[in-house]
Design a protein around this motif. Structure first.
Motif, short mmCIF file in Angstrom:
data_model
loop_
_atom_site.label_atom_id
_atom_site.label_comp_id
_atom_site.label_asym_id
_atom_site.label_seq_id
_atom_site.Cartn_x
_atom_site.Cartn_y
_atom_site.Cartn_z
N PRO A 1 45.52 46.32 -15.37
CA PRO A 1 45.53 44.97 -15.94
C PRO A 1 46.66 44.70 -16.93
O PRO A 1 47.01 43.53 -17.17
CB PRO A 1 44.18 44.89 -16.65
CG PRO A 1 43.86 46.31 -16.99
CD PRO A 1 44.40 47.13 -15.84
N THR B 1 46.89 40.22 -14.79
CA THR B 1 45.72 39.95 -13.95
C THR B 1 45.79 38.59 -13.25
O THR B 1 44.85 38.21 -12.56
CB THR B 1 44.42 40.00 -14.76
OG1 THR B 1 44.40 38.90 -15.70
CG2 THR B 1 44.29 41.32 -15.51
N PRO C 1 38.58 43.83 -20.44
CA PRO C 1 38.48 42.46 -19.95
C PRO C 1 37.36 41.73 -20.71
O PRO C 1 36.28 42.30 -20.91
CB PRO C 1 38.12 42.62 -18.46
CG PRO C 1 38.40 44.05 -18.14
CD PRO C 1 38.21 44.82 -19.41
N ARG D 1 37.46 36.81 -12.08
CA ARG D 1 38.53 37.79 -12.27
C ARG D 1 38.11 38.87 -13.27
O ARG D 1 38.41 40.06 -13.08
CB ARG D 1 39.79 37.06 -12.76
CG ARG D 1 41.08 37.83 -12.54
CD ARG D 1 41.39 37.99 -11.09
NE ARG D 1 42.74 38.52 -10.90
CZ ARG D 1 43.08 39.32 -9.91
NH1 ARG D 1 42.18 39.70 -9.03
NH2 ARG D 1 44.33 39.74 -9.78
N TYR E 1 37.83 43.14 -12.75
CA TYR E 1 38.42 44.19 -13.59
C TYR E 1 37.38 44.98 -14.36
O TYR E 1 37.67 46.07 -14.84
CB TYR E 1 39.48 43.59 -14.52
CG TYR E 1 40.80 43.42 -13.81
CD1 TYR E 1 41.69 44.47 -13.72
CD2 TYR E 1 41.12 42.22 -13.18
CE1 TYR E 1 42.88 44.34 -13.03
CE2 TYR E 1 42.32 42.08 -12.49
CZ TYR E 1 43.20 43.14 -12.42
OH TYR E 1 44.36 43.00 -11.72
N PHE F 1 36.41 48.43 -11.81
CA PHE F 1 37.65 48.99 -11.26
C PHE F 1 37.38 49.94 -10.09
O PHE F 1 38.06 49.90 -9.08
CB PHE F 1 38.42 49.72 -12.36
CG PHE F 1 39.83 50.08 -11.97
CD1 PHE F 1 40.79 49.10 -11.83
CD2 PHE F 1 40.18 51.40 -11.76
CE1 PHE F 1 42.09 49.44 -11.47
CE2 PHE F 1 41.48 51.74 -11.41
CZ PHE F 1 42.43 50.75 -11.27
N TYR G 1 40.01 50.34 -20.21
CA TYR G 1 41.27 50.96 -19.80
C TYR G 1 41.97 51.49 -21.04
O TYR G 1 42.12 50.77 -22.03
CB TYR G 1 42.17 49.94 -19.10
CG TYR G 1 41.55 49.28 -17.89
CD1 TYR G 1 41.86 49.71 -16.60
CD2 TYR G 1 40.66 48.21 -18.03
CE1 TYR G 1 41.30 49.09 -15.49
CE2 TYR G 1 40.09 47.60 -16.92
CZ TYR G 1 40.41 48.05 -15.67
OH TYR G 1 39.85 47.43 -14.56
N VAL H 1 39.76 46.21 -6.97
CA VAL H 1 40.19 44.92 -7.50
C VAL H 1 41.07 44.21 -6.48
O VAL H 1 42.03 44.78 -5.98
CB VAL H 1 41.00 45.14 -8.81
CG1 VAL H 1 41.52 43.82 -9.34
CG2 VAL H 1 40.14 45.83 -9.85
#
Length: 285
Positions: free
Chosen positions: A81, A97, A189, A218, A222, A225, A239, A268
């Protein structure tokens, strides 16, 4: 994720923890472009490999913790991302993203949409799955493409500089941080439902609602994953980007079976299409 001196990611290691609550035998797979996989700390079973997927099978007496540490191959780098670029004493962070989604554009009854957006905002703030939204259209609809991105919260350090910012969700998608030194950033996210401008028309509110739903879709991508074998289960992904030295180049043999791609449904998607599933529309004849 390991990043080099320029900020470029070169290695992805994913640690996934699954909780199985249904007693009995289980067999399921999690798709990924695997280079290697092993049990992560706390796992009550050892994962296997089937093609381009992590394989879990065994018996669950009540509740089972399944944790895997997977080293992923190069295709995983293309769907991370955040992009990091280091130049001349500054580090630029880019939300990567962005995608596009299909929605309807039309005049609409404003009052129900205002109420629906308030309800959506409350559901997101409380961590609840939002229900379907409805809109009463008062003109012939047209299909349009709207931008969609997952807002990202970025925290951590770059050298001695603390970082705590959001990319997207009403804020810029890029940010420059004046800092030098090692990178240690956590990216999450986050769901954001924007406030419409005061006095927005029904058409404008419809665009805000569609944009919010596309962004939430979206975010869900994320947050999953590696994917969840249970379609009705919840997922959460964090992440982490950490500075590291690139290994010395060595000759490598890359598997050529073609199965280790991001075509796996659990991965994704490169773009999203929403056509009627997120927003129920009642057209006035």
């Amino acid at each position: 994720m390991s990043v080099d001196a320029r900020g470029a990611a070169f290695r992805v290691v994913a640690v996934q923890r699954l909780l199985v609550h249904v007693p009995g035998d289980y067999v399921f797979t999690v798709g990924a472009p695997l280079a290697a996989v092993a049990a992560a700390p706390g796992s009550q079973s050892t994962p296997g490999v089937r093609g381009a997927a992590i394989l879990w099978e065994g018996f669950n007496p009540g509740t089972r913790v399944l944790a895997a540490r997977a080293v992923l191959r190069r295709p995983a780098l293309g769907v991370l991302p955040l992009r990091i670029v280091r130049r001349a004493g500054a580090v630029t962070l880019l939300n990567r993203t962005a995608a596009s989604g299909i929605a309807l554009d039309a005049n609409a009854n404003a009052a129900p949409l205002e109420a629906a957006l308030r309800s959506l905002r409350a559901d997101v703030a409380a961590g609840r799955d939002p229900p379907r939204l409805t809109a009463l259209l008062t003109s012939a609809p047209q299909t349009v493409q709207l931008p969609a991105a997952a807002p990202l919260r970025v925290t951590g350090t770059i050298g001695a500089r603390r970082v705590d910012l959001r990319l997207g969700g009403g804020r810029p998608m890029t940010a420059a941080v004046a800092a030098r030194g090692a990178i240690d950033l956590t990216v999450t996210p986050v769901a954001v439902v924007p406030e419409p401008a005061p006095g927005s028309s029904g058409r404008q509110l419809l665009a805000v609602a569609n944009g919010a739903l596309l962004s939430l879709a979206r975010v869900r991508q994320y947050q999953s994953f590696l994917g969840n074998p249970d379609p009705s289960g919840s997922s959460e992904t964090t992440y982490r980007y950490v500075s590291a030295s690139r290994p010395a180049p060595v000759a490598a043999v890359v598997p050529g079976d073609g199965r280790g791609t991001l075509a796996t449904a659990a991965w994704v998607a490169a773009a999203i299409v929403v056509a009627g599933a997120a927003l129920v529309v009642w057209a006035r004849s």
